[in-house]
Scaffold this motif. Structure first.
Motif, mmCIF file in Angstrom:
data_model
loop_
_atom_site.group_PDB
_atom_site.id
_atom_site.type_symbol
_atom_site.label_atom_id
_atom_site.label_comp_id
_atom_site.label_asym_id
_atom_site.label_seq_id
_atom_site.Cartn_x
_atom_site.Cartn_y
_atom_site.Cartn_z
ATOM 1 N N ARG A 194 0.852 -1.191 0.000
ATOM 2 C CA ARG A 194 0.000 0.000 0.000
ATOM 3 C C ARG A 194 0.885 1.237 0.000
ATOM 4 O O ARG A 194 1.956 1.236 0.602
ATOM 5 C CB ARG A 194 -0.936 -0.023 1.211
ATOM 6 N N TYR A 195 0.439 2.286 -0.680
ATOM 7 C CA TYR A 195 1.368 3.377 -0.937
ATOM 8 C C TYR A 195 0.693 4.729 -1.028
ATOM 9 O O TYR A 195 -0.493 4.850 -1.335
ATOM 10 C CB TYR A 195 2.136 3.117 -2.234
ATOM 11 N N GLU A 196 1.474 5.739 -0.714
ATOM 12 C CA GLU A 196 1.184 7.130 -0.993
ATOM 13 C C GLU A 196 2.017 7.524 -2.208
ATOM 14 O O GLU A 196 3.048 6.913 -2.490
ATOM 15 C CB GLU A 196 1.556 8.009 0.188
ATOM 16 N N THR A 197 1.600 8.553 -2.913
ATOM 17 C CA THR A 197 2.287 8.912 -4.151
ATOM 18 C C THR A 197 2.755 10.361 -4.136
ATOM 19 O O THR A 197 2.265 11.183 -3.374
ATOM 20 C CB THR A 197 1.348 8.718 -5.363
ATOM 21 N N PHE A 198 3.715 10.651 -5.023
ATOM 22 C CA PHE A 198 4.106 12.028 -5.310
ATOM 23 C C PHE A 198 3.349 12.444 -6.567
ATOM 24 O O PHE A 198 3.576 11.883 -7.637
ATOM 25 C CB PHE A 198 5.592 12.127 -5.638
ATOM 26 N N GLY A 199 2.457 13.426 -6.460
ATOM 27 C CA GLY A 199 1.724 13.844 -7.642
ATOM 28 C C GLY A 199 2.586 14.470 -8.715
ATOM 29 O O GLY A 199 2.181 14.541 -9.873
ATOM 30 N N SER A 200 3.800 14.931 -8.373
ATOM 31 C CA SER A 200 4.653 15.599 -9.357
ATOM 32 C C SER A 200 5.793 14.711 -9.831
ATOM 33 O O SER A 200 6.658 15.155 -10.579
ATOM 34 C CB SER A 200 5.238 16.881 -8.745
ATOM 35 N N SER A 201 5.812 13.463 -9.390
ATOM 36 C CA SER A 201 6.948 12.595 -9.684
ATOM 37 C C SER A 201 6.718 11.831 -10.980
ATOM 38 O O SER A 201 5.688 11.188 -11.156
ATOM 39 C CB SER A 201 7.151 11.608 -8.531
ATOM 40 N N GLY A 202 7.686 11.892 -11.884
ATOM 41 C CA GLY A 202 7.552 11.182 -13.149
ATOM 42 C C GLY A 202 8.881 10.664 -13.633
ATOM 43 O O GLY A 202 9.909 10.783 -12.961
ATOM 44 N N THR A 203 8.866 10.091 -14.825
ATOM 45 C CA THR A 203 10.099 9.565 -15.417
ATOM 46 C C THR A 203 10.755 10.570 -16.351
ATOM 47 O O THR A 203 11.922 10.421 -16.694
ATOM 48 C CB THR A 203 9.811 8.263 -16.187
ATOM 49 N N LEU A 204 10.003 11.598 -16.780
ATOM 50 C CA LEU A 204 10.539 12.642 -17.640
ATOM 51 C C LEU A 204 10.612 13.960 -16.872
ATOM 52 O O LEU A 204 9.853 14.172 -15.925
ATOM 53 C CB LEU A 204 9.642 12.841 -18.876
ATOM 54 N N PRO A 205 11.497 14.859 -17.256
ATOM 55 C CA PRO A 205 11.519 16.176 -16.620
ATOM 56 C C PRO A 205 10.194 16.898 -16.836
ATOM 57 O O PRO A 205 9.513 16.692 -17.856
ATOM 58 C CB PRO A 205 12.663 16.900 -17.351
#
Length: 326
Positions: free
Chosen positions: A218-229
């Motif tokens: 189970r997890y919380e997320t970073f809404g701004s986190s991605g694989t591209l800049p």
């Protein structure tokens, strides 16, 4: 358009720097009774970016306190502007925030718990560690950071957990091996995770590879986190001459709705899927930053969560909004 959300005025009571680039904010709502909130809770904060009102979501740090609500914000240059806004605030500033809410369900009856935090992902994990330690649970926290000097709340965690805190500092050559960690856990263990999207993807694959049921991660997320800049991209609307620019500081959802092309939404965290819209064509690359779609669905690029996901280049979408139906 979205479901009803209750906002309340609040005051920024104090700030303190926890580590280079990480600042804690103590916020006191005008009507505050110090009531407990669920582990993994977050609040939305109304911010102003380039003169426009926006909303940013921040995890609450630790368990409830009569002093107010704590959040910690990492100053990120590669962001959409929320951290820069928060960091320029001084004590006494007035804010509008939502009530605490949580999408992270914790089963308190497990025999074993594994907590994993990547960088600023420690913010929701700290409260879980406090609650589990208070219950006398069998819990271990794995904290992945670039260096101990950049690890927020490290002393608090060490005092609370002792040798049940394992720090994986890159500059010490101690990188977190998720495959080995999850393989070592007994069946029935519950894992709680918060970290950047790349780390979450790795955790999900390692968890399944170790033979654990995916619902037990189970997890919380970073809404701004991605694989591209995070960068500006363009969105074309199907069967129209309309093409919109999505600046790096704003989401596709906000730009579409501000332009009158209504998209339904709720969480704005890439978790509920309500804002998912059809992708017709991709001239570039989509950066899926949600946790709603499966890996297969993301690879197919048939839909995109407009609240958090971004792109490089230009994508053509169908919002399903039709002028003749209004």
């Amino acid at each position: 358009m979205r479901f009803i959300e209750t906002w309340t005025p609040a005051t920024l009571v104090s700030t303190r720097d926890l580590a280079p680039g990480i600042r804690e904010f103590l916020i006191l709502p005008d009507q505050f009774d110090g009531a407990a909130y669920p582990v993994g809770s977050h609040i939305n904060v109304s911010v102003t970016i380039d003169g426009l009102p926006e909303t940013r979501s921040y995890s609450l740090v630790g368990e409830a306190s009569a002093r107010g609500l704590r959040i910690a914000v990492r100053r990120a240059e590669d962001s959409r502007g929320g951290s820069r806004y928060m960091w320029q605030l001084a004590p006494g500033a007035r804010l509008d925030i939502t009530q605490p809410a949580s999408l992270l369900a914790v089963d308190w009856a497990r025999d074993n718990y594994c907590l994993i935090a990547g960088g600023i992902g420690i913010t929701p994990i700290l409260g879980a560690a406090q609650a589990l330690a208070r219950r006398g649970a069998n819990v271990t926290l794995h904290y992945a950071v670039r260096s101990r000097s950049e690890a927020a709340y490290l002393d608090d965690l060490a005092g609370m957990l002792g040798d049940r805190l394992v720090v994986h500092a890159s500059d010490e050559g101690r990188r977190l091996d998720l495959d080995a960690l999850f393989a070592s856990l007994p069946q029935g263990a519950l894992a709680l995770f918060c970290g950047p999207m790349r780390m979450l993807d790795a955790a999900r694959h390692a968890w399944i590879g170790a033979g654990h049921p995916l619902p037990d991660l189970r997890y919380e997320t970073f809404g701004s986190s991605g694989t591209l800049p995070t960068e500006t991209f363009r969105v074309r609307l199907k069967d129209t001459d309309i093409e919109l620019e999505i600046p790096r500081e704003r989401s596709m959802l906000d730009v579409l709705n501000a332009s009158g092309h209504d998209v339904m939404y709720d969480c704005k965290r890439g978790e509920c899927g309500l804002c998912a819209i059809d992708v017709v064509d991709v001239d570039g690359e989509i950066d899926h930053r949600d946790v709603f779609f499966s890996d297969h669905q993301k690879q197919s690029n048939q839909k995109i969560c407009a609240c958090v996901s971004r792109a490089r280049g230009t994508i053509t979408v169908d919002t399903l909004l039709r002028a003749d139906a209004i």
